[in-house]
Design an enzyme around this catalytic site. Structure first.
Site, PDB file in Angstrom:
ATOM      1  N   ARG A 110     -24.975  48.110  59.918  1.00  0.00           N
ATOM      2  CA  ARG A 110     -25.027  49.383  59.471  1.00  0.00           C
ATOM      3  C   ARG A 110     -24.394  50.832  59.766  1.00  0.00           C
ATOM      4  NH1 ARG A 110     -30.416  50.099  57.335  1.00  0.00           N
ATOM      5  NH2 ARG A 110     -30.619  51.481  58.925  1.00  0.00           N
ATOM      6  N   ASP A 111     -23.694  50.456  60.654  1.00  0.00           N
ATOM      7  CA  ASP A 111     -23.094  51.696  61.892  1.00  0.00           C
ATOM      8  C   ASP A 111     -21.846  51.326  62.173  1.00  0.00           C
ATOM      9  OD1 ASP A 111     -23.600  54.306  62.503  1.00  0.00           O
ATOM     10  OD2 ASP A 111     -24.151  53.678  63.764  1.00  0.00           O
ATOM     11  N   VAL A 112     -21.059  50.964  61.549  1.00  0.00           N
ATOM     12  CA  VAL A 112     -19.481  50.356  61.937  1.00  0.00           C
ATOM     13  C   VAL A 112     -18.775  51.983  61.386  1.00  0.00           C
ATOM     14  CG1 VAL A 112     -18.033  49.411  61.064  1.00  0.00           C
ATOM     15  CG2 VAL A 112     -19.944  48.590  60.664  1.00  0.00           C
ATOM     16  N   ASN A 116     -18.391  52.973  67.516  1.00  0.00           N
ATOM     17  CA  ASN A 116     -19.067  52.239  67.488  1.00  0.00           C
ATOM     18  C   ASN A 116     -18.240  50.784  67.866  1.00  0.00           C
ATOM     19  OD1 ASN A 116     -21.746  53.805  68.225  1.00  0.00           O
ATOM     20  ND2 ASN A 116     -21.286  53.367  65.312  1.00  0.00           N
ATOM     21  N   PHE A 151     -21.244  57.679  57.339  1.00  0.00           N
ATOM     22  CA  PHE A 151     -20.989  58.825  58.101  1.00  0.00           C
ATOM     23  C   PHE A 151     -19.278  59.238  57.158  1.00  0.00           C
ATOM     24  CE2 PHE A 151     -22.842  56.143  60.255  1.00  0.00           C
ATOM     25  CZ  PHE A 151     -23.722  57.227  61.072  1.00  0.00           C
TER      26      PHE A 151
END
Length: 198
Positions: A110-112, A116, A151
């Site tokens: 959930r934060d690719v 990261n 994002f």
């Protein structure tokens, strides 16, 4: 060699940590969940957890040392060592492999994003590793996002729209090309593809 991430506890509440980037307190449970997820993983494109400890003032997370820097940093370089198509293919394959492994274990990162994805070393051809599992979720059955994490530079417009309960899953072929592909959440696959395109 290893890296140690030190996170301060809130001086007002031992069940909270201080998130210096967001400049706010977060529940300690978010770090505990991240550690539990990392403890269950073993994949060449995912940072390896070595240990976890707590004191009255801090929380310590010990992981493998990744000394090559973020993919984001390499994307922003304006030198002769620009990010090439070959680099993009290697990064995309590494991220896709990590996501397929996570999804086969009912975990969604959930934060690719490029910040990261980190190179293991500065050596040419170094592997990339997916890091920062702070937003990751585990589900015992197929899942959909409770809320989208967007994002703008690295998400398609469809990812930032409200999520219905009819999340689409797609078949990803086995890297060997011999069938047996894995089913992955289409939204996270699109985010990884957007990362590779940028």
């Amino acid at each position: 060699l290893a890296a140690c991430k030190i996170i301060s506890r809130s001086p007002h509440n031992q069940r909270e940590i201080v998130d210096r980037r967001a400049k706010r307190a977060l529940p300690l449970q978010t770090v505990v969940r991240e550690v539990e997820i990392l403890r269950s993983l073993n994949h060449p494109n995912i940072v390896q957890l070595y240990g976890y400890a707590e004191s009255s003032k801090s929380v310590f997370i010990l992981t493998e040392l990744l000394s090559g820097g973020e993919v984001f940093e390499k994307l922003m370089q304006e030198s002769e060592q620009r990010f090439t198509e070959t680099d993009a293919i290697k990064v995309s394959r590494g991220v896709a492999s990590a996501l397929a492994y996570l999804h086969s274990n009912h975990i969604m990162h959930r934060d690719v994003k490029p910040e990261n994805v980190v190179y293991a070393s500065n050596e040419p051809g170094a592997d990339v590793k997916l890091v920062d599992f702070g937003f990751a979720m585990v589900r015992s059955k197929p899942f959909s996002l409770c809320f989208p994490l967007c994002f703008p530079l690295f998400s398609s417009v469809s990812l930032c729209l409200p999520v219905s309960t009819n999340t689409t899953f797609v078949q990803v072929s086995n890297p060997s090309g011999r069938g047996g592909g894995q089913v992955v959440n289409a939204k996270e696959k699109v985010r990884a593809g957007t990362l590779g395109y940028r």
